[in-house]
Scaffold this motif. Structure first.
Motif, PDB file in Angstrom:
ATOM      1  N   ILE A  98     -48.065  20.922  11.164  1.00 44.60           N
ATOM      2  CA  ILE A  98     -47.360  19.652  11.398  1.00 44.60           C
ATOM      3  C   ILE A  98     -48.230  18.454  11.033  1.00 44.60           C
ATOM      4  N   SER A  99     -49.520  18.499  11.439  1.00 43.63           N
ATOM      5  CA  SER A  99     -50.369  17.328  11.252  1.00 43.63           C
ATOM      6  C   SER A  99     -50.560  16.968   9.778  1.00 43.63           C
ATOM      7  N   GLN A 100     -50.494  17.943   8.894  1.00 45.52           N
ATOM      8  CA  GLN A 100     -50.707  17.639   7.467  1.00 45.52           C
ATOM      9  C   GLN A 100     -49.566  16.828   6.873  1.00 45.52           C
ATOM     10  N   ASN A 101     -48.465  16.793   7.589  1.00 49.49           N
ATOM     11  CA  ASN A 101     -47.340  16.033   7.050  1.00 49.49           C
ATOM     12  C   ASN A 101     -47.431  14.541   7.357  1.00 49.49           C
ATOM     13  N   PHE A 102     -48.444  14.157   8.128  1.00 49.14           N
ATOM     14  CA  PHE A 102     -48.668  12.715   8.320  1.00 49.14           C
ATOM     15  C   PHE A 102     -49.562  12.251   7.170  1.00 49.14           C
ATOM     16  N   ASN A 103     -49.047  12.329   5.975  1.00 50.01           N
ATOM     17  CA  ASN A 103     -49.872  12.018   4.812  1.00 50.01           C
ATOM     18  C   ASN A 103     -50.090  10.519   4.656  1.00 50.01           C
ATOM     19  N   ASP A 104     -51.233  10.193   4.052  1.00 38.15           N
ATOM     20  CA  ASP A 104     -51.600   8.782   3.887  1.00 38.15           C
ATOM     21  C   ASP A 104     -50.814   8.093   2.773  1.00 38.15           C
ATOM     22  N   PHE A 105     -50.499   8.862   1.721  1.00 40.92           N
ATOM     23  CA  PHE A 105     -49.882   8.230   0.552  1.00 40.92           C
ATOM     24  C   PHE A 105     -48.574   8.915   0.166  1.00 40.92           C
ATOM     25  N   VAL A 106     -47.733   8.188  -0.502  1.00 38.56           N
ATOM     26  CA  VAL A 106     -46.549   8.798  -1.108  1.00 38.56           C
ATOM     27  C   VAL A 106     -46.577   8.493  -2.605  1.00 38.56           C
ATOM     28  N   ILE A 107     -46.099   9.473  -3.365  1.00 36.42           N
ATOM     29  CA  ILE A 107     -46.059   9.314  -4.817  1.00 36.42           C
ATOM     30  C   ILE A 107     -44.657   8.860  -5.181  1.00 36.42           C
ATOM     31  N   ASP A 108     -44.576   7.701  -5.806  1.00 37.82           N
ATOM     32  CA  ASP A 108     -43.280   7.178  -6.213  1.00 37.82           C
ATOM     33  C   ASP A 108     -43.122   7.434  -7.711  1.00 37.82           C
ATOM     34  N   ARG A 109     -42.200   8.333  -8.059  1.00 36.34           N
ATOM     35  CA  ARG A 109     -42.003   8.665  -9.465  1.00 36.34           C
ATOM     36  C   ARG A 109     -40.673   8.064  -9.912  1.00 36.34           C
ATOM     37  N   ASP A 110     -40.735   7.162 -10.860  1.00 31.55           N
ATOM     38  CA  ASP A 110     -39.526   6.529 -11.379  1.00 31.55           C
ATOM     39  C   ASP A 110     -38.874   7.509 -12.349  1.00 31.55           C
ATOM     40  N   LYS A 111     -37.816   8.145 -11.885  1.00 30.03           N
ATOM     41  CA  LYS A 111     -37.170   9.191 -12.706  1.00 30.03           C
ATOM     42  C   LYS A 111     -36.588   8.627 -14.004  1.00 30.03           C
ATOM     43  N   GLU A 112     -36.305   7.323 -13.999  1.00 25.51           N
ATOM     44  CA  GLU A 112     -35.812   6.660 -15.211  1.00 25.51           C
ATOM     45  C   GLU A 112     -36.841   6.731 -16.336  1.00 25.51           C
ATOM     46  N   ARG A 113     -38.119   6.702 -15.932  1.00 24.48           N
ATOM     47  CA  ARG A 113     -39.184   6.630 -16.926  1.00 24.48           C
ATOM     48  C   ARG A 113     -39.928   7.948 -17.111  1.00 24.48           C
ATOM     49  N   CYS A 114     -39.869   8.843 -16.123  1.00 26.56           N
ATOM     50  CA  CYS A 114     -40.646  10.087 -16.218  1.00 26.56           C
ATOM     51  C   CYS A 114     -40.115  10.954 -17.351  1.00 26.56           C
ATOM     52  N   ILE A 115     -41.015  11.410 -18.225  1.00 25.13           N
ATOM     53  CA  ILE A 115     -40.599  12.239 -19.361  1.00 25.13           C
ATOM     54  C   ILE A 115     -41.084  13.684 -19.192  1.00 25.13           C
ATOM     55  N   ASN A 116     -41.537  14.026 -17.993  1.00 22.68           N
ATOM     56  CA  ASN A 116     -42.008  15.391 -17.707  1.00 22.68           C
ATOM     57  C   ASN A 116     -43.094  15.848 -18.673  1.00 22.68           C
TER      58      ASN A 116
END
Lengths: 507, 146
Positions: free
Chosen positions: A6-24
């Motif tokens: 459970i404790s590992q889910n209190f993460n410090d950062f979130v990754i914001d991926r703009d799907k409009e721009r992501c080309i995989n």
């Protein structure tokens, strides 16, 4: 998340991926050494796991479409002035592991930064300022013991200095790259520092990890360090550099030794340190042969003997409560240079509690050490160098005005080559290729590029220092040293002003 | 002549050179459109990053002194430009026999699956600096005369 405590889910950062721009394209997948980005076979696209993100921003920097933004996790615990998320997360981690909390880089805690409370002076009407672009502006500095008086003799060729001056380090800028061992950072950066120091006419410090055989040719611009683990120390090493530094303490972890994890010890590090591949390299907290000033004196003179008195010997201590008395002892023990490392100094790994709670601000220690040495009439016996948290040229110039001869920079040097202070140096997986010896990662630092960036940084600061000196009507760094009249405090109380030896702004 | 030289010591395997190549050779000159739309109609990068363990290296046409692809070409689509030294390619003449693919010792020639013709590095005709060299974040590609 599934399969995670459970404790590992209190993460410090979130990754914001703009799907409009992501080309995989998977550039992020290849760059992330913590595997926060991955190719999702089921969905046939790049996905990420926020819990693994350390906030190093490597993916963001290299994403070719700019689709990534690393953000602080907006999930908030209930506001509590005492129990901030930092402390709660520490406890969750310790509940999970039962271990000491580890941190990399200098303390991020919100404690006073006295540089920010000091303002510099500038010339107006009565004493003209100097334009460094038109007039000479001297930044050259010599570190080492200076004689109490100089005698000059007349010779047919003109006057000549009769007094013998002890060995000095000549610096074209009042800055040096401070100790970062080969092992804690990799060969590519050691080479880059050596190249940059040579180009700039300054020196870099090997740290406690020995000197790689291919870097001996940069010896004239190298300070070789002798620390409590004595790693990589032998006669040739001692004689390779322009000076020797005995490291007694480190600002980030006063009172604590070092621990280079076995994962960071590859073939080359092993040979240079003279320890087996993969074994932990542990530097004890004390030097086992130094229990008094007299013992320190013996080591200083043993090193001077080993180098036939050709090079100055420096002693580095962490800035702690009784720094002035300790510094006085060090100078009397024969050190030519005293280094004070403040509590904001960086590290590859330190126990978090020690990093954030031990030691004092270097500004206060510097002012007091300078006072003490001057009061005792021995200030000229040794040069004074400060280290730990110098962020800009203004910090450097303020340090010099407070009494330092030169400044050690390391965190700023790492930032210049990409470091984003994510503070995970101890994992050995630095995505910027700095604090890692993994073959796949260390090549991310190209020594040619890194050396250029380090050179640029010091030159830029040099220009700024010249401008500020000129503004104060001074034409040499020597005229500023210990010239606290050029400083005024703002927002400081009387005790602080008294310790710093500066007047409040307006006075 | 100036050629693109890879430096395996500092190639970090990011594949950004491939993306730069793709963009430079696309109609739109836009990475996102090139990948999403133009790639579907056969656009491919002239470069490829090869990896083995921690070692990686980015390869493309070497513009050889005596190119085997030119010898193998049955239609005269590949030829050596005497003036610049470049190994040039005239797409209109290519018949898609893939002889050059088999002849190239570096595997530097690729297929355009929709056109049935080859794709090969042209050292970014019209650009001062090949796109891959310009985009490499670690200076692991250089464009120089050796």
């Amino acid at each position: 998340m599934l399969f995670k405590p459970i404790s590992q889910n209190f993460n410090d950062f979130v990754i914001d991926r703009d799907k409009e721009r992501c080309i995989n394209c998977e550039v992020c997948v290849r760059q992330c050494s913590y595997e926060a980005h991955f190719w999702d076979d089921a969905r046939q696209c790049v996905m990420h796991d926020n819990t693994k993100c350390v906030g190093c921003h490597r993916c963001e920097a290299l994403c070719p479409t700019g689709c990534l933004t690393i953000k602080k996790n907006p999930a908030d615990f209930r506001d509590n002035a005492l129990w901030t998320p930092t402390y709660m997360k520490h406890i969750y981690k310790q509940g999970d592991t039962g271990g000491i909390l580890l941190s990399g880089m200098g303390s991020p805690s919100a404690k006073p930064i006295y540089w920010d409370n000091l303002q510099l002076d500038a010339s107006q009407v009565t004493n003209p300022s100097i334009d460094p672009l038109r007039e000479p502006m001297e930044l050259r500095t010599y570190l080492g013991s200076k004689p109490d008086k100089v005698e000059v003799e007349e010779t047919p060729e003109g006057p000549r200095l009769k007094t013998k001056i002890g060995p000095q380090i000549k610096l074209e800028y009042p800055m040096m790259f401070s100790a970062m061992s080969f092992g804690s950072i990799n060969f590519n950066l050691h080479k880059a520092m050596a190249m940059a120091a040579t180009e700039l006419g300054i020196v870099y410090n090997t740290g406690e990890g020995g000197l790689h055989p291919t870097l001996y040719k940069y010896g004239a611009n190298t300070i070789v360090q002798v620390a409590s683990g004595r790693f990589g120390v032998h006669k040739d090493y001692l004689n390779a550099g322009a000076a020797i530094e005995i490291k007694v303490g480190q600002g980030a972890k006063p009172g604590i030794g070092g621990h280079l994890p076995g994962e960071k010890i590859d073939e080359e590090v092993s040979k240079t340190r003279m320890v087996p591949v993969g074994s932990d390299a542990i530097s004890p907290a004390p030097h086992h042969d130094i229990y008094s000033i007299e013992d320190l004196l013996q080591l200083i003179y043993a090193l001077k003997e080993a180098t036939e008195y050709r090079v100055p010997v420096s002693v580095k201590i962490a800035a702690v409560h009784n720094a002035p008395a300790i510094a006085s002892g060090i100078v009397r023990a024969g050190a030519d240079i005293v280094v004070l490392d403040g509590f904001r100094g960086g590290t590859g790994a330190a126990p978090t509690m020690i990093r954030d709670n031990v030691g004092i601000p270097v500004e206060l220690a510097l002012a007091q050490v300078d006072n003490r040495l001057r009061d005792e009439g021995i200030r000229n016996w040794a040069s004074l160098v400060v280290a730990g948290g110098t962020r800009c040229s203004a910090d450097v110039i303020k340090a010099i005005a407070l009494g330092a001869d030169a400044v050690y920079i390391a965190t700023s040097a790492l930032v210049a080559v990409g470091c984003t202070l994510c503070g995970r140096c101890y994992t050995g997986k630095c995505p910027w290729g700095i604090a890692t010896n993994e073959a796949r990662l260390k090549k991310r630092q190209n020594p040619e590029i890194a050396a250029k960036r380090l050179t640029n940084l010091v030159k830029a600061w040099g220009h700024e220092i010249q401008e500020m000196l000129g503004g104060m009507g001074l034409n040499s760094i020597e005229s500023l040293r210990g010239n606290r009249d050029k400083l005024r405090g703002i927002g400081l109380n009387e005790v602080e002003l008294d310790i710093l030896g500066v007047k409040h702004a307006g006075r | 002549m100036r050629r693109v030289y890879p430096n395996k010591d500092f190639c970090i395997g990011c594949h950004i050179c491939e993306l730069a190549c793709l963009t430079a050779h696309s109609e739109s000159k836009d990475l996102i459109i090139a990948v999403r739309e133009e790639q579907a109609s056969g656009l491919r990068p002239c470069k490829a990053v090869y990896e083995k363990g921690p070692v990686c290296v980015s390869l493309s046409c070497r513009h050889c002194e005596n190119p085997t692809c030119v010898t193998a070409c049955i239609s005269g689509a590949l030829y050596k430009d005497e003036e610049t030294g470049k190994t040039k390619y005239d797409e209109s003449k290519c018949v898609g026999c893939w002889s050059c693919l088999m002849a190239c010792p570096f595997g530097a020639i690729r297929r355009n699956p929709s056109k049935g013709k080859i794709i090969k590095c042209d050292l970014c005709e019209g650009r001062d600096m090949p796109a891959c060299v310009q985009a490499c974040p670690n200076a692991a590609l250089s464009y120089e005369d050796r």
